[in-house]
Design an enzyme around this catalytic site. Structure first.
Site, short mmCIF file in Angstrom:
data_model
loop_
_atom_site.label_atom_id
_atom_site.label_comp_id
_atom_site.label_asym_id
_atom_site.label_seq_id
_atom_site.Cartn_x
_atom_site.Cartn_y
_atom_site.Cartn_z
N LYS A 19 0.84 -1.21 0.00
CA LYS A 19 0.00 0.00 0.00
C LYS A 19 0.87 1.26 0.00
O LYS A 19 0.65 2.17 -0.80
CB LYS A 19 -0.92 -0.05 1.23
CG LYS A 19 -1.86 1.13 1.36
CD LYS A 19 -3.08 0.78 2.18
CE LYS A 19 -2.85 0.79 3.68
NZ LYS A 19 -2.61 2.13 4.24
N SER A 20 1.85 1.31 0.88
CA SER A 20 2.70 2.51 0.97
C SER A 20 3.42 2.77 -0.35
O SER A 20 3.52 3.91 -0.80
CB SER A 20 3.77 2.31 2.05
OG SER A 20 3.19 2.24 3.32
N ARG A 24 2.94 5.92 -3.26
CA ARG A 24 4.08 6.75 -3.67
C ARG A 24 4.32 6.65 -5.17
O ARG A 24 4.72 7.63 -5.80
CB ARG A 24 5.34 6.32 -2.87
CG ARG A 24 5.27 6.82 -1.41
CD ARG A 24 6.21 6.04 -0.52
NE ARG A 24 6.32 6.57 0.83
CZ ARG A 24 5.45 6.36 1.82
NH1 ARG A 24 4.35 5.64 1.61
NH2 ARG A 24 5.64 6.87 3.03
N SER A 164 7.61 8.73 12.17
CA SER A 164 6.48 8.57 11.26
C SER A 164 6.92 8.83 9.83
O SER A 164 7.38 9.92 9.49
CB SER A 164 5.36 9.56 11.64
OG SER A 164 4.50 9.75 10.52
N GLN A 166 4.99 9.07 7.36
CA GLN A 166 4.07 10.02 6.71
C GLN A 166 4.54 11.44 6.97
O GLN A 166 4.52 12.29 6.08
CB GLN A 166 2.65 9.79 7.21
CG GLN A 166 2.11 8.44 6.77
CD GLN A 166 0.69 8.18 7.23
OE1 GLN A 166 0.13 8.94 8.01
NE2 GLN A 166 0.12 7.09 6.77
N ASP A 312 2.04 -1.40 11.91
CA ASP A 312 0.74 -1.82 11.37
C ASP A 312 0.46 -3.30 11.64
O ASP A 312 -0.67 -3.77 11.45
CB ASP A 312 0.67 -1.56 9.86
CG ASP A 312 0.63 -0.06 9.55
OD1 ASP A 312 0.33 0.73 10.46
OD2 ASP A 312 0.90 0.30 8.39
N LYS A 339 -4.15 5.62 14.83
CA LYS A 339 -4.26 4.99 13.50
C LYS A 339 -5.73 5.07 13.05
O LYS A 339 -6.49 5.86 13.57
CB LYS A 339 -3.75 3.56 13.56
CG LYS A 339 -2.25 3.47 13.84
CD LYS A 339 -1.45 4.08 12.71
CE LYS A 339 0.05 4.05 12.98
NZ LYS A 339 0.80 4.79 11.98
N ARG A 343 -6.11 1.62 18.07
CA ARG A 343 -5.89 0.18 17.94
C ARG A 343 -5.52 -0.50 19.26
O ARG A 343 -5.65 -1.72 19.36
CB ARG A 343 -4.82 -0.10 16.86
CG ARG A 343 -5.36 0.15 15.46
CD ARG A 343 -4.36 -0.17 14.36
NE ARG A 343 -5.01 -0.02 13.06
CZ ARG A 343 -4.37 0.13 11.90
NH1 ARG A 343 -3.05 0.16 11.88
NH2 ARG A 343 -5.03 0.25 10.77
C1 S3P Z 1 2.62 4.72 6.24
C2 S3P Z 1 3.26 4.98 7.40
C3 S3P Z 1 2.78 4.52 8.71
C4 S3P Z 1 1.75 3.42 8.59
C5 S3P Z 1 0.74 3.70 7.53
C6 S3P Z 1 1.41 3.91 6.17
C7 S3P Z 1 3.19 5.27 4.99
O1 S3P Z 1 2.18 5.61 9.38
O2 S3P Z 1 1.11 3.20 9.82
O3 S3P Z 1 -0.17 2.63 7.43
O4 S3P Z 1 2.75 4.86 3.90
O5 S3P Z 1 4.08 6.11 5.07
P1 S3P Z 1 3.08 6.64 10.23
O6 S3P Z 1 4.11 7.10 9.31
O7 S3P Z 1 2.21 7.77 10.65
O8 S3P Z 1 3.58 5.83 11.37
#
Ligand code: S3P
Length: 426
Positions: A19-20, A24, A164, A166, A312, A339, A343
């Site tokens: 997914k990540s 991107r 993080s 993100q 996750d 999240k 969780r």
């Molecule tokens: C993700 C980073 C993680 C993860 C999320 C996807 C990403 O979050 O929990 O499901 O794609 O960069 P955080 O960066 O906030 O920990």
């Protein structure tokens, strides 16, 4: 959706795209010159939200021969959307796009579903504002909707209070448009997909320990990307394969980036048999086929720097710990509270409903394993990972488990049920 005990999993599974990395590949493809060709893209609802946002900003995205083609318009080629951008349930979409939009020359508002509107955005608003961005929470509560008035940006050196990816990625993406070097230092390394992929697209990005550094880019160039399987999706079958007696399964092309593979390390530490039978590089990311054989597990302590590498997967690890001998302690995982749902609370409440001996703590939980679980009605809180975690727990519990809010699994793993059925021989 109803689940009950099954007797062994057998066979092999191609794990759906990460997914990540799928998010991107669309985002960076949109900002690149030329076409980016993505294979094994995850067509989950979150990544479809990302596609829809970039289409609204004038990017042509199509599906051809099973691949996603992103026709990029270059770094300065996004157009002002004529509506609010809807990021659905996706934190990655809101936070990373905010970094990209901070440095454009137009205004935009981002929002999402009721869960997204409760998730903390101050963590990106603060550093982006330091860079000169004009970004604010429309309701003044630190959450989405966010309104962004594109502005010239300057490079900063920023230390994030939380690890993080993100937050790190939002800052790095804004750094593409800044007038000097941008540095982000984290308390522990988070997933590094942005650094790996941006560098492949031609950006000047590097890492030194827990600091990522980016210099402004002139241009990015379209790439061909093969997305590896998502270790976060594989984790459900790692747990089920390790715990359901008589199981042996092969999980193919699983991304095993060292910033994501904590779940494998923890299951091995708990006594799990996970053999790497083949390794590969997919789109600059390590991938492997994992042979999982059932056996008994024992408790462990999960804390410190390993937490961001399995954040996750902690729900399914916690469920697996209920079937392990002895105590498992999860600490330093306060991020779980922000999240898609809280969780920690969701895991503890639902595991207790199934008869588990588990105690909630400030930043994690303590699980005393070895007590048989029984079926229950599970409140998934519309959180995909909670729903799938309890489907796995139900496969080893007495009686029937009902997960009424099940459709949320489409966020990250639309094929979960058919994959489970194929391994169960149904
Ligand atoms: C993700 C980073 C993680 C993860 C999320 C996807 C990403 O979050 O929990 O499901 O794609 O960069 P955080 O960066 O906030 O920990």
């Amino acid at each position: 959706m109803k689940f009950s005990r099954i007797h062994s999993l057998q066979g092999s599974l191609e794990i759906p795209g990460d997914k990540s990395i799928s998010h991107r590949s669309v985002m960076f493809g949109a900002l690149a010159k030329g076409t980016t060709e993505i294979s094994h893209f995850l067509k989950g609802a979150d990544c479809l939200s990302t596609i829809s946002c970039f289409r609204s900003m004038g990017i042509g995205i199509e599906e051809k021969d099973g691949k996603i083609l992103v026709h990029g318009n270059g770094l300065r080629g996004l157009k002002r959307p004529d509506k609010v951008l809807d990021c659905g349930n996706s934190g990655t979409t809101v936070r990373l796009i905010s970094g990209i939009l901070a440095g454009q020359d137009f205004d935009v508002t981002l929002t999402g579903d009721s869960s997204i509107q409760k998730r903390p955005m101050k963590r990106i608003v603060e550093p982006l504002s330091l860079m000169g961005a004009q970004i604010e929470s429309v309701r003044g509560n630190g959450c989405a909707p966010l309104s962004i008035h594109g502005a010239p940006l300057k490079g900063i050196s920023y230390s994030t209070p939380v690890a993080s990816a993100q937050v790190k990625s939002a800052i790095l993406l804004a750094g593409l448009y800044a007038d000097g070097e941008t540095r982000v230092t984290e308390p522990a390394p988070s997933r590094d997909h942005t650094e790996r992929m941006l560098s492949a697209f031609g950006a000047d990005v590097s890492s030194q320990g827990t600091t990522a550094v980016i210099r402004p880019a002139k241009e990015l160039y379209g790439q061909s990307i093969q997305v590896p399987g998502d270790i976060s999706s594989a984790a459900f079958f790692l747990a089920a394969g390790l715990l359901i007696p008589g199981s042996q399964i092969l999980l193919k092309n699983v991304g095993v980036n060292p910033t994501r593979d904590g779940v494998i390390r923890v299951f091995e530490r708990m006594g799990g048999k996970i053999e790497t039978v083949r390794t590969d590089l997919r789109g600059g990311e390590p991938a492997a086929d994992l042979l999982v054989t059932s056996g008994s597990l024992h408790g462990t302590v999960i804390e410190g720097d390993i937490i961001p590498t399995l954040i996750d997967e902690l729900p399914v690890i916690a469920a697996a710990a209920c079937f392990a001998e002895g105590e498992t302690v999860i600490r330093d995982a306060g991020e779980l509270k922000v999240k898609e749902s809280n969780r920690i609370e969701a895991m503890v409440t639902n595991l207790q409903a199934m008869g588990a001996d588990v105690t909630e703590t400030e930043d994690g939980m303590i699980i005393r394993g070895g007590r048989p679980l029984h079926g229950a009605v599970i409140q998934s809180r519309n959180d995909h990972r909670i729903a799938m975690t309890f489907a796995v727990a139900a496969l080893m519990a007495d009686g029937e488990t009902d997960i009424p809010q099940w459709d949320c699994v489409d966020i990250s793993y639309p094929a979960f049920l058919s994959d489970l059925r194929s391994l169960a021989g149904r």
